[in-house]
Design a protein around this motif. Structure first.
Motif, PDB file in Angstrom:
ATOM      1  N   ALA A  83      12.285  11.622  -1.909  1.00  0.00           N
ATOM      2  CA  ALA A  83      11.745  10.743  -2.997  1.00  0.00           C
ATOM      3  C   ALA A  83      10.744   9.909  -2.553  1.00  0.00           C
ATOM      4  O   ALA A  83       9.727   9.508  -3.318  1.00  0.00           O
ATOM      5  CB  ALA A  83      12.959   9.806  -3.657  1.00  0.00           C
ATOM      6  N   GLN A  84      10.853   9.408  -1.193  1.00  0.00           N
ATOM      7  CA  GLN A  84       9.740   8.415  -0.976  1.00  0.00           C
ATOM      8  C   GLN A  84       8.410   9.217  -0.508  1.00  0.00           C
ATOM      9  O   GLN A  84       7.489   9.054  -0.701  1.00  0.00           O
ATOM     10  CB  GLN A  84       9.931   8.024   0.469  1.00  0.00           C
ATOM     11  N   ILE A  85       8.630  10.505  -0.210  1.00  0.00           N
ATOM     12  CA  ILE A  85       7.471  11.416   0.147  1.00  0.00           C
ATOM     13  C   ILE A  85       6.901  11.746  -1.315  1.00  0.00           C
ATOM     14  O   ILE A  85       5.469  11.884  -1.495  1.00  0.00           O
ATOM     15  CB  ILE A  85       7.973  12.804   0.898  1.00  0.00           C
ATOM     16  N   ALA A  86       7.697  12.052  -2.074  1.00  0.00           N
ATOM     17  CA  ALA A  86       7.189  12.603  -3.669  1.00  0.00           C
ATOM     18  C   ALA A  86       6.001  11.486  -4.197  1.00  0.00           C
ATOM     19  O   ALA A  86       5.203  11.761  -4.975  1.00  0.00           O
ATOM     20  CB  ALA A  86       8.389  12.609  -4.388  1.00  0.00           C
ATOM     21  N   SER A  87       6.223   9.959  -3.731  1.00  0.00           N
ATOM     22  CA  SER A  87       5.321   9.053  -4.263  1.00  0.00           C
ATOM     23  C   SER A  87       4.423   8.758  -3.104  1.00  0.00           C
ATOM     24  O   SER A  87       3.737   7.834  -3.685  1.00  0.00           O
ATOM     25  CB  SER A  87       6.217   7.967  -4.564  1.00  0.00           C
ATOM     26  N   ALA A  88       4.254   9.349  -2.198  1.00  0.00           N
ATOM     27  CA  ALA A  88       3.296   9.031  -1.103  1.00  0.00           C
ATOM     28  C   ALA A  88       1.872   9.647  -1.438  1.00  0.00           C
ATOM     29  O   ALA A  88       1.876  10.951  -1.786  1.00  0.00           O
ATOM     30  CB  ALA A  88       3.769   9.114   0.509  1.00  0.00           C
ATOM     31  N   SER A  89       0.786   8.905  -1.200  1.00  0.00           N
ATOM     32  CA  SER A  89      -0.357   9.545  -1.384  1.00  0.00           C
ATOM     33  C   SER A  89      -1.491   8.779  -0.337  1.00  0.00           C
ATOM     34  O   SER A  89      -1.467   7.719  -0.360  1.00  0.00           O
ATOM     35  CB  SER A  89      -0.942   9.349  -3.052  1.00  0.00           C
ATOM     36  N   LEU A  90      -2.532   9.603  -0.203  1.00  0.00           N
ATOM     37  CA  LEU A  90      -3.586   8.904   0.780  1.00  0.00           C
ATOM     38  C   LEU A  90      -4.264   7.861  -0.072  1.00  0.00           C
ATOM     39  O   LEU A  90      -4.906   7.017   0.558  1.00  0.00           O
ATOM     40  CB  LEU A  90      -4.461   9.936   1.303  1.00  0.00           C
ATOM     41  N   ASP A  91      -4.218   8.048  -1.260  1.00  0.00           N
ATOM     42  CA  ASP A  91      -4.935   7.126  -2.261  1.00  0.00           C
ATOM     43  C   ASP A  91      -4.023   5.767  -2.145  1.00  0.00           C
ATOM     44  O   ASP A  91      -4.799   4.562  -2.452  1.00  0.00           O
ATOM     45  CB  ASP A  91      -4.957   7.476  -3.645  1.00  0.00           C
ATOM     46  N   ASN A  92      -3.108   5.688  -1.707  1.00  0.00           N
ATOM     47  CA  ASN A  92      -2.196   4.242  -1.684  1.00  0.00           C
ATOM     48  C   ASN A  92      -2.732   3.465  -0.205  1.00  0.00           C
ATOM     49  O   ASN A  92      -2.211   2.416   0.005  1.00  0.00           O
ATOM     50  CB  ASN A  92      -0.722   4.609  -1.624  1.00  0.00           C
ATOM     51  N   LEU A  93      -3.546   4.212   0.549  1.00  0.00           N
ATOM     52  CA  LEU A  93      -3.913   3.689   1.809  1.00  0.00           C
ATOM     53  C   LEU A  93      -5.272   3.213   1.923  1.00  0.00           C
ATOM     54  O   LEU A  93      -6.178   3.705   1.210  1.00  0.00           O
ATOM     55  CB  LEU A  93      -3.442   4.701   2.995  1.00  0.00           C
ATOM     56  N   VAL A  94      -5.689   2.093   2.609  1.00  0.00           N
ATOM     57  CA  VAL A  94      -6.971   1.776   2.722  1.00  0.00           C
ATOM     58  C   VAL A  94      -7.416   2.489   4.349  1.00  0.00           C
ATOM     59  O   VAL A  94      -6.643   1.988   5.303  1.00  0.00           O
ATOM     60  CB  VAL A  94      -7.045   0.112   3.040  1.00  0.00           C
ATOM     61  N   LEU A  95      -8.228   3.492   4.101  1.00  0.00           N
ATOM     62  CA  LEU A  95      -8.501   4.101   5.507  1.00  0.00           C
ATOM     63  C   LEU A  95     -10.081   3.779   5.835  1.00  0.00           C
ATOM     64  O   LEU A  95     -10.941   4.032   4.918  1.00  0.00           O
ATOM     65  CB  LEU A  95      -8.173   5.662   5.263  1.00  0.00           C
ATOM     66  N   PRO A  96     -10.282   3.518   6.983  1.00  0.00           N
ATOM     67  CA  PRO A  96     -11.358   3.221   7.450  1.00  0.00           C
ATOM     68  C   PRO A  96     -12.348   4.624   7.748  1.00  0.00           C
ATOM     69  O   PRO A  96     -11.579   5.621   7.902  1.00  0.00           O
ATOM     70  CB  PRO A  96     -11.244   2.609   8.939  1.00  0.00           C
ATOM     71  N   GLY A  97     -13.666   4.430   7.421  1.00  0.00           N
ATOM     72  CA  GLY A  97     -14.671   5.663   7.794  1.00  0.00           C
ATOM     73  C   GLY A  97     -14.134   6.756   7.416  1.00  0.00           C
ATOM     74  O   GLY A  97     -13.821   7.050   6.200  1.00  0.00           O
ATOM     75  N   ALA A  98     -14.283   7.776   8.060  1.00  0.00           N
ATOM     76  CA  ALA A  98     -13.786   9.278   7.860  1.00  0.00           C
ATOM     77  C   ALA A  98     -12.504   9.540   8.226  1.00  0.00           C
ATOM     78  O   ALA A  98     -12.129  10.748   8.244  1.00  0.00           O
ATOM     79  CB  ALA A  98     -14.736  10.107   8.675  1.00  0.00           C
ATOM     80  N   LEU A  99     -11.650   8.637   8.335  1.00  0.00           N
ATOM     81  CA  LEU A  99     -10.255   8.679   8.437  1.00  0.00           C
ATOM     82  C   LEU A  99      -9.556   9.807   7.367  1.00  0.00           C
ATOM     83  O   LEU A  99      -8.887  10.796   7.564  1.00  0.00           O
ATOM     84  CB  LEU A  99      -9.278   7.648   8.701  1.00  0.00           C
ATOM     85  N   ARG A 100      -9.779   9.590   6.138  1.00  0.00           N
ATOM     86  CA  ARG A 100      -9.078  10.487   5.331  1.00  0.00           C
ATOM     87  C   ARG A 100      -9.747  11.929   5.606  1.00  0.00           C
ATOM     88  O   ARG A 100      -8.738  12.603   5.613  1.00  0.00           O
ATOM     89  CB  ARG A 100      -9.415   9.927   3.892  1.00  0.00           C
TER      90      ARG A 100
END
Length: 418
Positions: A155-172
């Motif tokens: 359930a935790q994984i189902a709601s996880a997204s890279l959009d929820n993180l503040v990622l510097p530079g080209a980390l995404r």
């Protein structure tokens, strides 16, 4: 059938090797015209198979049944499972009996499948094991020496997204390239004669998004995921558990094998064995091993620097000024209007929180809201936040409490000497 009750009671008093032999012998005497399949395989998870509705099971009173009752604080209910019992099984069009015996302090299970013929017993055994091994829309978690399917983690994984993180530079882009690129490049690996396996090590101070990034990628990829919580178990060796974990990964591949806080999983006593599992004789084709660590300085150079193990390292550093401001802006936008920060206030708080991780920025927001609720003064959120900055900074600098000693387990050498 008091005979079976007496047989089980007497057998449970025997050494475990004699116990398993004696029960098989006595059951064959009780059911002389049946085929009996014995198994201690951890993949034969009959309780899970029954709970999923794949077959029907009924406890027979031919022998006294013993049940284990545990309380689930999360589900607010009792979970009752048979420890020693004779079950009547209806599977598809077949009716079987299964004797379940738990021994060695509850650490070992053995099942005796009683069927009309060998083919039926083997087919049932194979179907239960295959169900336990399937990782479709589920997460397998390894702890206490066994694999478990965990719905809460899913359930935790189902709601996880890279959009929820503040990622510097080209980390995404780096994450997408390394994770998605691995599973999309099997033909390239094979064409170049390179083993289709890879290791990714995420490192950096705690609270900066390593775990969330992994969950987000698992959610995005929709590939089987095996997650190792610990290689320790009360009655099983660490080496045996390591072998079991990598064996399951090879069987499940293509998949992700996640080793969170690898510095707590691997030490000098098991390093060589771990490295052999990573890139020894056994092929880890299709296995993307992803590990995290908050303390890269604790890792042996054989893990940290040796090619072909963790050949890709991704740093999750403390957020710089721009990332702190972005995080605070996102946090502020979710608050009710009277709690939101103005643009100049966002600049001030971001500048004052140098050295804060994302986790501590989140804690700062919570502390500020709690303080604001005491006086509810419009426009006072910036002041509330700034009032907690130094207290949290001091908390960040204080040494962590000493770790509790790990539970003692037998080493391979101690086991051999016993």
């Amino acid at each position: 059938m008091q005979t079976l009750t007496r047989i089980m009671r007497d057998a449970l008093c025997m050494p475990k090797d004699l116990l398993t032999y004696e029960l098989g012998l006595r059951l064959q005497q009780i059911y002389p015209h049946k085929y009996i399949l014995e198994t201690g395989d951890y993949d034969f998870d009959l309780d899970e198979f029954v709970a999923a509705g794949r077959c029907q099971a009924r406890i027979l009173d031919h022998a006294h049944a013993q049940f284990d009752t545990t309380w689930s604080s999360k589900e607010l209910g009792a979970k009752i499972e048979p420890r020693n019992a004779l079950l009547d099984i209806l599977w598809e069009s077949y009716r079987l009996r299964v004797l379940k015996v738990t021994y060695d302090g509850g650490c070992e299970n053995r099942h005796y499948i009683v069927a009309d013929c060998k083919e039926t017993a083997q087919a049932f055994f194979a179907r239960v094991c295959k169900f336990a091994s399937e990782v479709v829309g589920e997460i397998l978690v390894f702890r206490d020496g066994w694999w478990h399917k965990e719905k809460s983690l899913l359930a935790q994984i189902a709601s996880a997204s890279l959009d929820n993180l503040v990622l510097p530079g080209a980390l995404r882009e780096t994450l997408l390239h390394d994770f998605e690129g691995f599973f999309e490049s099997r033909e390239v690996y094979e064409r170049q004669g390179v083993p289709w396996k890879r290791g990714i090590l995420m490192l950096g101070p705690p609270g900066n998004g390593k775990t969330h990034a992994i969950k987000a990628m698992v959610n995005r990829l929709q590939r089987p995921c095996l997650y190792v919580r610990s290689f320790r178990a009360a009655r099983r060796t660490i080496h045996g558990n390591m072998a079991q974990a990598f064996h399951r990964a090879r069987e499940t591949a293509p998949c992700l094998l996640v080793l969170e806080d690898i510095d707590t999983l691997v030490d000098k006593t098991n390093l060589s064995f771990f490295l052999n599992e990573m890139d020894g004789f056994a092929a880890n084709q299709g296995v993307l091993t992803v590990a995290t660590t908050n303390h890269p300085e604790k890792l042996d150079s054989a893990i940290l620097e040796r090619p072909s193990r963790f050949d890709r390292k991704i740093a999750f550093d403390l957020p710089a000024l721009a990332e702190r401001r972005e995080f605070l802006a996102r946090w502020s936008a979710k608050q009710e209007r009277t709690l939101r920060l103005s643009e100049p206030e966002l600049d001030v708080v971001a500048e004052r929180t140098d050295g804060f991780s994302f986790a501590y920025l989140k804690e700062l927001g919570l502390s500020g809201v709690m303080a604001w609720m005491r006086d509810c003064r419009p426009g006072g959120m910036c002041e509330s936040l700034l009032g907690h900055v130094e207290a949290l900074r001091a908390q960040m600098k204080s040494p962590p409490p000493p770790a509790e000693p790990a539970a003692e387990t037998e080493t391979e050498e101690e086991e051999d000497a016993a």
